[in-house]
Design an enzyme around this catalytic site. Structure first.
Site, PDB file in Angstrom:
ATOM      1  N   ASP A 538       0.860  -1.171   0.000  1.00 22.69           N
ATOM      2  CA  ASP A 538       0.000   0.000   0.000  1.00 22.69           C
ATOM      3  C   ASP A 538       0.906   1.235   0.000  1.00 22.69           C
ATOM      4  O   ASP A 538       1.855   1.331   0.790  1.00 22.69           O
ATOM      5  CB  ASP A 538      -0.898  -0.013   1.246  1.00 22.69           C
ATOM      6  CG  ASP A 538      -1.914   1.101   1.208  1.00 22.69           C
ATOM      7  OD1 ASP A 538      -3.003   0.870   0.668  1.00 22.69           O
ATOM      8  OD2 ASP A 538      -1.617   2.202   1.704  1.00 22.69           O
ATOM      9  N   ASN A 546      -2.102  12.991  -3.211  1.00 18.63           N
ATOM     10  CA  ASN A 546      -3.153  13.450  -4.125  1.00 18.63           C
ATOM     11  C   ASN A 546      -3.603  14.869  -3.773  1.00 18.63           C
ATOM     12  O   ASN A 546      -3.853  15.694  -4.662  1.00 18.63           O
ATOM     13  CB  ASN A 546      -4.344  12.498  -4.078  1.00 18.63           C
ATOM     14  CG  ASN A 546      -4.139  11.280  -4.951  1.00 18.63           C
ATOM     15  OD1 ASN A 546      -3.358  11.323  -5.901  1.00 18.63           O
ATOM     16  ND2 ASN A 546      -4.817  10.196  -4.630  1.00 18.63           N
ATOM     17  N   ASP A 555      -2.403   9.379 -10.406  1.00 17.06           N
ATOM     18  CA  ASP A 555      -2.561   8.301 -11.395  1.00 17.06           C
ATOM     19  C   ASP A 555      -1.232   7.949 -12.026  1.00 17.06           C
ATOM     20  O   ASP A 555      -0.939   6.778 -12.301  1.00 17.06           O
ATOM     21  CB  ASP A 555      -3.551   8.726 -12.477  1.00 17.06           C
ATOM     22  CG  ASP A 555      -4.984   8.787 -11.948  1.00 17.06           C
ATOM     23  OD1 ASP A 555      -5.221   8.273 -10.838  1.00 17.06           O
ATOM     24  OD2 ASP A 555      -5.839   9.351 -12.642  1.00 17.06           O
ATOM     25  N   GLU A 582      -4.807   2.586  -3.979  1.00 17.79           N
ATOM     26  CA  GLU A 582      -3.347   2.530  -4.051  1.00 17.79           C
ATOM     27  C   GLU A 582      -2.801   1.196  -3.558  1.00 17.79           C
ATOM     28  O   GLU A 582      -1.614   1.095  -3.231  1.00 17.79           O
ATOM     29  CB  GLU A 582      -2.743   3.683  -3.235  1.00 17.79           C
ATOM     30  CG  GLU A 582      -2.993   3.611  -1.719  1.00 17.79           C
ATOM     31  CD  GLU A 582      -4.281   4.284  -1.281  1.00 17.79           C
ATOM     32  OE1 GLU A 582      -4.400   4.656  -0.111  1.00 17.79           O
ATOM     33  OE2 GLU A 582      -5.187   4.450  -2.143  1.00 17.79           O
TER      34      GLU A 582
END
Length: 681
Positions: A538, A546, A555, A582
């Site tokens: 993760d 983000n 992305d 993620e």
């Protein structure tokens, strides 16, 4: 261009126009969504729900389209067959009923007049001992099944695939609701869906499941024209049973992933609720719901998608571009699938039309005595033939005279001569009642002509030795070519179906396998019985990344991670998955726990080597936490759910330990093969 050529080109033009329309409508819709999201912030939530709804309905529509088209094609193939055996039907069922087809059962339901019912039961019992035509008993009869009551027409289930727990022998004419869709299919000539009902499972205990049947009419002649002809030539129905939970599974998964509840209503049955993924049935859609109409085999359904509280929020910065890309990709895939399906279907239609024309041609030839005839005097070896026999091979009678048995052997293809002579010897020896063979013969222009030869001995001497043998020759070259084309088209259709399935197992953003394919790979890896590891990772502080850099940059990080992890896979059995957001997973082979830790250590080092800047991370770069679960010798008791839970526990231990580290759980033979809290091996 002649009128016939224009008629032949018209279907191609229609197909091209349909694919172009799909592309134009899809791309226009995607562009409209992009502009609407960009220019109208007030409609942001509604557009988000629309994108979610199209994904849910798209999965539902694809399942239905595959069911209806598969039944229609199979029904047309059965119409071209004069007889249907249990073994043939089992092959049809094995090809149509599967994990990806949406069908639970495939049933052959012939139409049997009441006066022929006893004869039908007797004939069916030869293949299926104990076969009887029955129907569900009414309440005052004590339940179970009773012999079918007299009625004008019976529609019993003759064959079923799979056979275990199926409704073999049940007369579907007992239920007017079921028969309504069948009679409509009979009159229209296309597959029609029934109302939703409780699926009949004879001798199979368990909770009753609801579903519906899609009935495709099967006629005695291919494609009868007009309602009266269809009613007169009706042979029976090819019915595919679709269980609602199975049909809705993929759509509900997509809906739940997007925080939506799904409700399905049958518009033709007074807006009756037939499926709900959650409690609390909406009496009517409100302003936040999405109501979509779906045609289910000629039956109108309404799908209502209801967002759960908090499911819809402010769209991310990259949402308009992502919606445009996803919509365009989906449009291209749908257009490709529609185009491929139309091409294969047109080829099958043309081939079937040619075969029908050839069959009529052969009948006309036989009726008009235009078949080649031969009369072979075995004692003198003289072979008497007619003009048509010689014309088939581009000769005249004068060119072939004198004709003997050697004339036929000389013109016959060497590769077919042995089998043809064996068929002849079996008939002369009394093993076969008639002589029948198919072989190639040399044409005067050098090519080979396929000939169907048949005949019988009609003169013997006092000792029973054959003296004269006579029969006919038919030119079947076109039929042989058409059969080859039909086989080629069937293989092309099978390849197209495999391509469609492959498109459903990949994650669109990263190219890694998706969660749906995760269970299949886990199960296959565990069943090999060799040491296997599952690593879950993760990305640390990804939400903060983000928030600072934007979702488009996020992305890009996901794609870079997927590429880096995929480059680290060394064996063909290793596989990379995007499990959600993620979070990634890697299934790999490792001979020991140390080898497994070293492998995951290399993946962690490769992630560090990316050195993606992250101002809100303690390390100032993007890092990841790794959870490793490794089994020394897995047994069939190791399930995908167990593997996921073990690796997930290790991953969260790494998170709790401060992130950017590896936590491993290693199990010996028989250990760690049950869910936490379950019985130990």
């Amino acid at each position: 261009m002649s009128s016939r050529q224009r008629r032949e080109l018209w279907p191609t033009f229609v197909d091209v126009a349909l694919v172009a329309l799909v592309l134009l409508v899809g791309l226009a819709g995607s562009l409209g969504a992009y502009r609407s999201l960009s220019l109208k912030a007030a409609a942001q939530e509604r557009e988000q729900l629309t994108a979610m709804g199209q994904s849910v309905v798209g999965a539902f529509d694809r399942q239905l389209m595959r069911v209806v088209e598969a039944l229609q094609a199979a029904g047309q193939m059965l119409s071209a067959q004069t007889e249907l055996t249990r073994e043939q039907f089992s092959r049809y069922g094995a090809g149509l009923v599967g994990d990806a087809s949406g069908l639970t059962l495939l049933e052959w339901q012939p139409v049997v007049p009441h006066e022929q019912l006893a004869a039908f039961e007797k004939q069916a019992a030869r293949e299926q001992p104990g076969y009887l035509v029955v129907e569900p008993a009414i309440e005052d009869e004590g339940g179970g099944f009773v012999p079918a009551r007299p009625r004008e027409l019976h529609v019993p289930v003759h064959y079923s695939w799979p056979e275990g727990g199926a409704a073999v022998g049940v007369d579907m004419a007992f239920d007017t609701r079921r028969m309504h869709s069948k009679l409509l299919a009979r009159d229209t000539g296309v597959p029609i869906a029934s109302e939703v009902f409780t699926v009949i499972r004879r001798g199979q205990p368990g909770e009753a499941r609801s579903g519906f049947a899609v009935s495709a009419p099967v006629y005695r002649v291919p494609r009868p024209s007009g309602m009266e002809a269809r009613r007169r030539e009706l042979r029976g129905f090819l019915a595919g049973v679709v269980e609602l939970p199975s049909l809705m599974s993929e759509a509900v998964q997509r809906a739940e992933a997007n925080g939506l509840d799904v409700f399905v209503f049958d518009q033709q049955a007074d807006h009756r609720l037939i499926y709900a993924s959650a409690a609390g049935v909406p009496s009517r859609p409100d302003g936040r719901d999405m109501a979509l109409s779906v045609d289910v085999g000629g039956r109108p359904w309404q799908l209502v998608l209801r967002p759960r509280p908090g499911a819809l929020g402010t769209a991310a910065d990259g949402a308009p571009l992502l919606a445009l890309a996803a919509g365009s990709m989906a449009t291209l895939l749908v257009a490709l699938a529609v185009g491929r399906s139309l091409v294969v279907r047109r080829r099958l239609e043309r081939t079937e039309a040619v075969l029908a024309e050839d069959r009529q041609h052969l009948n006309n030839v036989i009726d008009g005595t235009a078949a080649g005839t031969w009369d072979w005097h075995l004692d003198s070896d003289h072979l008497a033939i007619n003009e048509r026999w010689a014309q088939m091979l581009g000769h005249t009678l004068a060119e072939l005279s004198p004709t003997t048995g050697e004339t036929w052997k000389r013109l016959c293809h060497p590769g077919d001569l042995v089998e043809a002579k064996q068929a002849l010897e079996r008939h002369l020896g009394g093993q076969d009642e008639r002589y029948a063979a198919e072989f190639r013969m040399r044409h005067a222009q050098g090519h080979w002509v396929w000939v169907q030869s048949s005949g019988r001995v009609f003169d013997r001497d006092g000792d029973g030795r054959p003296l004269r043998l006579a029969g006919t020759h038919l030119d079947i070259s076109r039929r042989k070519a058409d059969e080859q084309r039909l086989q080629n088209d069937a293989r092309a259709l099978e390849a197209a179906n495999r391509q469609l399935r492959d498109l459903t197992i990949l994650d669109a953003l990263t190219g890694a396998f998706n969660r749906r394919h995760f269970d299949e790979i886990c199960l296959a890896s565990a069943q090999r019985g060799q040491a296997v590891g599952l690593c879950m990772l993760d990305i640390d502080h990804f939400k903060a990344y983000n928030d600072r850099y934007g979702h488009q940059a996020g992305d890009a990080v996901l794609r870079a991670f997927a590429q880096t992890l995929n480059n680290g896979l060394k064996r063909s059995t290793d596989a990379l998955f995007r499990l959600g957001g993620e979070e990634f997973g890697v299934i790999f082979s490792a001979s020991s726990a140390d080898v497994a830790r070293q492998f995951v250590g290399r993946l962690s080092a490769a992630v560090h080597a990316l050195a993606v800047p992250h101002a809100d991370s303690p390390h100032r770069i993007v890092t990841a936490s790794f959870g490793l679960a490794w089994w020394a010798a897995p047994t069939p008791g190791l399930t995908p759910e167990t593997m996921y839970a073990a690796a997930d526990e290790a991953l969260y231990a790494a998170k709790r330990g401060g992130r950017d580290q590896i936590v491993a759980h290693c199990f010996l033979a028989g250990e760690g093969e049950v869910m936490p809290g379950g019985p130990q091996a």
